[in-house]
Write a protein that holds these residues in place. Structure first.
Motif, short mmCIF file in Angstrom:
data_model
loop_
_atom_site.label_atom_id
_atom_site.label_comp_id
_atom_site.label_asym_id
_atom_site.label_seq_id
_atom_site.Cartn_x
_atom_site.Cartn_y
_atom_site.Cartn_z
N GLN A 363 0.85 -0.63 -0.07
CA GLN A 363 -0.26 -0.28 0.09
C GLN A 363 1.01 1.33 0.00
O GLN A 363 0.60 1.87 -0.75
N MET A 364 1.79 1.40 0.89
CA MET A 364 3.10 2.16 0.55
C MET A 364 3.68 2.47 -0.41
O MET A 364 3.76 3.52 -0.73
N ASP A 365 4.04 1.73 -1.16
CA ASP A 365 4.90 1.63 -2.95
C ASP A 365 3.84 2.29 -3.58
O ASP A 365 3.48 3.08 -4.76
N ILE A 366 2.20 1.51 -3.44
CA ILE A 366 1.22 2.02 -4.16
C ILE A 366 1.46 3.41 -4.21
O ILE A 366 0.68 4.32 -5.41
N LEU A 367 0.92 4.15 -3.15
CA LEU A 367 0.06 5.25 -2.87
C LEU A 367 1.37 6.66 -3.34
O LEU A 367 1.61 7.81 -3.87
N ALA A 368 2.79 5.70 -2.73
CA ALA A 368 3.74 6.72 -3.33
C ALA A 368 4.20 6.79 -4.38
O ALA A 368 4.27 8.18 -4.77
N GLN A 369 3.45 6.17 -5.15
CA GLN A 369 3.51 6.04 -6.51
C GLN A 369 2.88 6.81 -7.92
O GLN A 369 2.60 7.74 -8.25
N ALA A 370 1.36 6.78 -6.73
CA ALA A 370 0.26 7.63 -7.31
C ALA A 370 0.51 9.04 -6.92
O ALA A 370 -0.01 9.95 -7.30
N LEU A 371 1.86 9.57 -5.88
CA LEU A 371 1.88 11.07 -5.25
C LEU A 371 3.06 11.46 -6.25
O LEU A 371 3.54 12.73 -6.06
N GLY A 372 3.38 10.05 -6.93
CA GLY A 372 5.31 10.84 -7.20
C GLY A 372 5.69 11.07 -6.61
O GLY A 372 6.80 11.58 -6.58
N MET A 373 5.98 10.37 -5.30
CA MET A 373 6.71 10.85 -4.29
C MET A 373 7.77 9.18 -4.83
O MET A 373 6.98 8.26 -5.10
N ASP A 374 9.01 9.80 -3.95
CA ASP A 374 9.58 8.36 -4.00
C ASP A 374 9.29 8.01 -3.19
O ASP A 374 9.20 8.24 -1.53
N PRO A 375 8.97 6.57 -2.73
CA PRO A 375 8.94 5.58 -1.70
C PRO A 375 9.48 5.51 -0.35
O PRO A 375 8.50 4.95 0.43
N VAL A 376 10.53 5.68 -0.73
CA VAL A 376 11.76 6.35 0.55
C VAL A 376 11.43 7.45 1.86
O VAL A 376 10.63 7.20 2.95
N ARG A 377 10.97 8.13 1.03
CA ARG A 377 10.75 9.82 1.69
C ARG A 377 9.01 9.83 1.75
O ARG A 377 9.29 10.12 2.96
N PHE A 378 8.38 8.88 1.47
CA PHE A 378 7.28 9.06 1.57
C PHE A 378 6.81 8.16 2.84
O PHE A 378 6.78 8.60 3.83
#
Length: 418
Positions: A363-378
């Motif tokens: 879920q964290m990875d998918i949310l980060a991708q949807a927001l255009g954010m780096d998954p680590v920074r997210f």
């Protein structure tokens, strides 16, 4: 502060030398003069009423005694939380592999021959193998009037309002599978009378104190008349927390007056002990445009199979850890433990906390991708820190090095790739 003798130093394991030299004594290595051998007859059907005919088996040369439910001298039940197992099934089997009879003979060969001559008449019952279907009111019941053993609820904030404020919402369903511990040493043991008139059981186990209670209760003896000796353990990982052969061996020795030994094959080991709970996980997670987690709703359905074992603890832990190590102000979690006619599930490393990251981290990875954010920074933006409050209200006052850990892992994994 005085120097520590153990912490920070290399310590010689007390059992290390014997294991390296091949001298460690495992249950299978134990031989006693004049001992008998036991073999377990197990159910071939997942759900059925049974009638057992042992007469032909008893006539087999070398067979000393065949135990069925009527031979249990105490309570015909066991179980770590709920006494929902039978020592030997009396009228009904609830999974493939349920123990029906225990054949005791002068040799393993004779025990196997006697076992093959036992007749079991099955009257099959409707079975259920999907935990979602098992929840339905009209589903076949495994025990009692409901297949739901346990329901953990966690509520924090207001998820409906939280989702209204989200810029991105992700809904997914995840599934984990049933897993066997596959420890190197299959179950084995021997039981006998000692010179003081006690029943002694030598078997690799994780809970000798529980085994003592359960053996004593099944035999109808005071606890003080049962001894459990734990030889070398060839792996466990949670798979030796439930009774497998301990009571059968003890009952055999108690009734025959002789030592009785049993050794499971790898196949029988798979039938006999618990597995890791497979869990169906339905997640809905939302975050703001800036990447702040605002709401999470999760439904977890854990399949504990035909018996409860540690299902309550496992699915409570799964529910507690369902958010992952992240601050989320609005949370709704429902975690269920459900009976089915599948192999029973119990303890395995992580105890429910290992399954839910499959869902929460994706879920964290998918949310980060949807927001255009780096998954680590997210993750860094939302992770627990000292002072954070978990979904169930715990305040983390100390020892929360997660931010440092994520940064170190991120640098090691992704350095030079971005």
């Amino acid at each position: 502060m005085e120097p520590l003798n153990i912490v920070g130093n290399r310590v010689i394991r007390v059992d290390g030398r014997a294991k390296v030299k091949g001298e460690a004594l495992y249950p299978q290595d134990i031989y006693l003069e004049g001992m008998l051998y036991g073999k377990t007859l197990r159910s071939e059907k997942p759900h059925a009423y049974i009638q057992v005919e042992i007469e032909e088996g008893e006539k087999t040369p070398g067979v000393v005694k065949i135990l069925t439910a009527k031979d249990v001298t105490g309570q015909n039940h066991h179980g770590v939380l709920f006494k929902d197992h039978e020592v030997l099934c009396s009228e009904r089997v609830r999974r493939i592999g349920d123990p029906i009879a225990f054949v005791i003979a002068t040799s393993e060969k004779a025990a196997c021959e006697g076992l093959a001559k036992i007749k079991v008449r099955y009257t099959e019952l409707p079975a259920v193998f999907d935990p979602v279907e098992a929840i339905a009111k009209d589903a076949p019941k495994i025990h009692g009037e409901s297949n739901i053993i346990y329901h953990y609820r966690c509520r924090k904030g207001n998820v409906e309002e939280g989702f209204k404020n989200c810029h991105v919402i992700v809904e997914r369903e995840y599934k984990t599978s049933m897993v066997d511990h596959a420890f190197l040493q299959p179950e084995a043991g021997v039981a006998y009378w000692d010179q003081e008139g006690n029943i002694v059981v030598c078997a690799a186990t994780q809970y000798p104190h529980f085994d003592q209670l359960e053996v004593a209760e099944a035999l109808g003896l005071p606890k003080e008349k049962v001894k459990i000796i734990n030889p070398a353990v060839g792996g466990a990982f949670g798979g030796r927390e439930d009774i497998t052969l301990q009571i059968h061996l003890a009952l055999g020795a108690y009734l025959t007056g002789k030592a009785v030994k049993a050794v499971y094959s790898r196949e029988e080991s798979f039938y006999a002990h618990a597995k890791r709970h497979p869990i169906i996980m339905r997640y809905k997670t939302g975050a703001s445009k800036e990447g702040k987690l605002l709401a999470m709703e999760a439904t977890l359905i854990g399949d504990t199979g035909a018996y409860a074992s540690w299902a309550v603890n496992v699915m409570r832990k799964a529910g507690v850890h369902a958010t992952g190590p992240y601050e989320i102000p609005n949370v709704k979690i429902d975690s269920y433990a459900v009976y089915t006619n599948n192999p029973f599930c119990g303890a395995m490393r992580g105890f429910g906390a290992t399954q839910v990251p499959i869902a929460s981290e994706q879920q964290m990875d998918i949310l980060a991708q949807a927001l255009g954010m780096d998954p680590v920074r997210f993750r860094l933006f939302n992770c627990f820190r000292v002072g954070s409050e978990t979904a169930n209200g715990q305040i983390l006052h100390e020892s929360v090095p997660l931010e440092r850990c994520i940064e170190a892992v991120g640098q090691r994994l992704f350095h030079g790739l971005r």
